[in-house]
Design an enzyme around this catalytic site. Sequence first.
Site, PDB file in Angstrom:
ATOM      1  N   SER A   1       0.606  -1.174   0.111  1.00 12.26           N
ATOM      2  CA  SER A   1       0.175  -0.153  -0.045  1.00 12.26           C
ATOM      3  C   SER A   1       1.071   1.264  -0.058  1.00 12.26           C
ATOM      4  CB  SER A   1      -0.995  -0.041   1.202  1.00 12.26           C
ATOM      5  OG  SER A   1      -0.094   0.213   2.404  1.00 12.26           O
ATOM      6  N   ASP A   2       0.252   2.304  -0.577  1.00 12.97           N
ATOM      7  CA  ASP A   2       0.941   3.797  -0.072  1.00 12.97           C
ATOM      8  C   ASP A   2       0.733   3.917   1.251  1.00 12.97           C
ATOM      9  OD1 ASP A   2       2.116   6.100  -0.380  1.00 12.97           O
ATOM     10  OD2 ASP A   2       0.854   6.621  -2.235  1.00 12.97           O
ATOM     11  N   TRP A   3       1.274   4.779   1.635  1.00 10.86           N
ATOM     12  CA  TRP A   3       1.533   5.069   3.168  1.00 10.86           C
ATOM     13  C   TRP A   3       0.127   5.825   3.719  1.00 10.86           C
ATOM     14  CZ3 TRP A   3       4.976   2.460   1.327  1.00 10.86           C
ATOM     15  CH2 TRP A   3       6.210   2.230   2.145  1.00 10.86           C
ATOM     16  N   GLY A   4      -0.733   5.348   4.584  1.00  7.19           N
ATOM     17  CA  GLY A   4      -1.965   5.790   4.811  1.00  7.19           C
ATOM     18  C   GLY A   4      -3.065   5.389   3.879  1.00  7.19           C
TER      19      GLY A   4
END
Length: 726
Positions: free
Chosen positions: A266-269
């Site tokens: 995932s991307d961060w957040g």
Amino acid sequence: MLAYPKATLVIASAAAFAAPAVGAPQSAQDRAAAIVVKMTTAEKLALIHGYFPPLAKPVPPVPMVPSAGYIPGIARLGIPALRESDASLGVANQVEQRKGDVATALPAGLATAASFDLELAYAGGAMIGAEARAKGFNVLLAGGVNLTRDPWNGRNFEYLGEDPLLAGTLAGEAIRGVQSNHIVSTVKHFVLNSQETGRMVLDARIAPQALRESDLLAFQLAIERGQPGSVMCAYNRVNGEYACENAALLTGVLKGDWGYRGWVMSDWGAVHSTDKAVMSGLDQESGQELDKIDYFAAPLERAIATGGIPAARLDDMTRRIVFGMVDTGLLDDPVPTTPHQIDYAAHAIVAQRVAEEGMVLLKNESGLLPFAATTKRIVLIGGHADVGVLSGGGSSQVRSVGGAPVEIPLKSGAAASFARTTWHASSPLRALRAAFPEARITYVDGRSLAAAQTAARYADLAIVFATQWQTEAMDAAILALPDNQDALIDAVAAANKRTLVVLETGGPVLMPWLGRVSAVLQAWYPGQRGGEALARLLSGAVNPSGHLPITFPIRADDAPRPGPVGIAGIDADGRGAPFTVDYIEGADVGYRWYALKHRKPLFAFGFGLSYTTFRYDRIKINKMQVSFDVTNVGHTAGADVPQVYVEAAGSAGTKTFRLAGWTRVMLAPNETKHVTVALEPRTFARFGDKGDWSIAPDNYRLAVGHFAGDTALATTIHLPLIQSNQ
């Protein structure tokens, strides 16, 4: 499989259309599977979610270097800890989390794209990967391939332009370069992360077929060529579903149709669920402290224990992560545990080469450039050109070798916590003084129009450095140069007709003063050796050879959208109520949109001037290859980028020319070379409802030109029915 009527085999072969095989030898899959069999459930669960070191407080404590991410290893199985760094333009250290840690800063990704140089893209990736390895990082969050759909996107500068063939090919080469160091590169942000405004809440809407023929094609090409160990999914929704829990994209397209064997992080957040994300194809939660809860920690452990998520899916997640380590060589060649020496001098040469090949000469009236050695009085105006060159902001920000002579913290906004307006210490003033030792070269800051005008009036040559700072998490609200710089350029041009404008911008800007200046050079964000590169171009030591990887509009409303969608409803942290962005242009991105709408751009995709002139002759077609002569008809050696465009039906059935191939060729004065360009069929094929590519039997117009819309050579290629499921 490919299907050709027998009568058409003389026209095109299966090899001409087939995509390179996705994946690695069977042994890498076997090794990963054998390792996973030996793992306990607890070890598997530990590998599928990672810490964000600046906010992480694990109990018991875990030794982590301040960086983007960290996933503990499994020592008994030889699985190393994953130490992750942002690295789009160099090993990032945005707000100097690691005091004193510097790295080589490449120019903007658009500069690499403007070079149209595959070898240079590879060299840039190899350089970044070597520095990352020496610093102890083994996963790089690089490989940005999102297409430029809007000229005001705050991250355009990181990426590789508006064309899927150009962006995907160069991204693949950069990924190969990174992974040549036996570390993992990602490709990101999958998919349609095309604006920063509301990136956490927006829903990107586009027809599936159009998506396949544009943004997804760029990713497909990058993955085929680069074989990245990991794919990073994006923040935004795509057609109603978050990108990191979008089964149609992650499981259907990426892992199913393309056969991708690495892991999806995932991307961060960017994680919003446990069960849905896992079953849709997300393999690893990154930077878990930035999500609302640790979705892949305790909630996933409970779901596995109760049977809500099959244990086989957990095995698949971990097997993919281990496969990425095996396939890239990381498992057999772990990064050093202590920092190793870095040859920063050699790496600076790579950064300078990218700047020299990537700057684009947009105007050169009356042969103003290169400057004559007899030029005696030169004034540099604005842009902090006395001390450095501008850098883009955000997660790609590099603390470059030499330091930051100017650094301005942000007082507010979504980027304030991790971005600063920063200049690299590569002074154009100092470099030009070295290149023109007999000239009197001065600098004025441009704050006073009167002072700038006076300085210009008494100079033989005036150079205005115009800047537009852009960053992740923010879009440019308008395309005009900020801080009254248009008025500054007008004032200088009125005082001295021999005025050059050097643009240090993250993308296109409006140029109401274009007709009043003699020369314009697009320098992008030119990296830590930008000043030296600029001096070599202006002195004629290097002949400009960059070509625009994006279209420059005359007016903001020439683009599909005149400004960032939803910007009025976004708060200071970059969040707000969900909204929709309709990508009405479909697959007709950039220059294709301008052609469909019969809108003349200010500067076309592929455009770029040289200090010499090139001519094309004697075109020939052989199956899926185009050959022709390129001649340097001028008096200066230089590199040219002939571009081949093929006409194809667009999303709405109307036809546009699409870039199907190019080459880069260096020529001495009066030299001719015969070049051959292989066509990429998917650039002008259609993706059908049955999940396959096809080219309808027809005569297709083909053009060889210096830029999109140019037809220096034109012919027709007859193609039969060609179909492929790749």
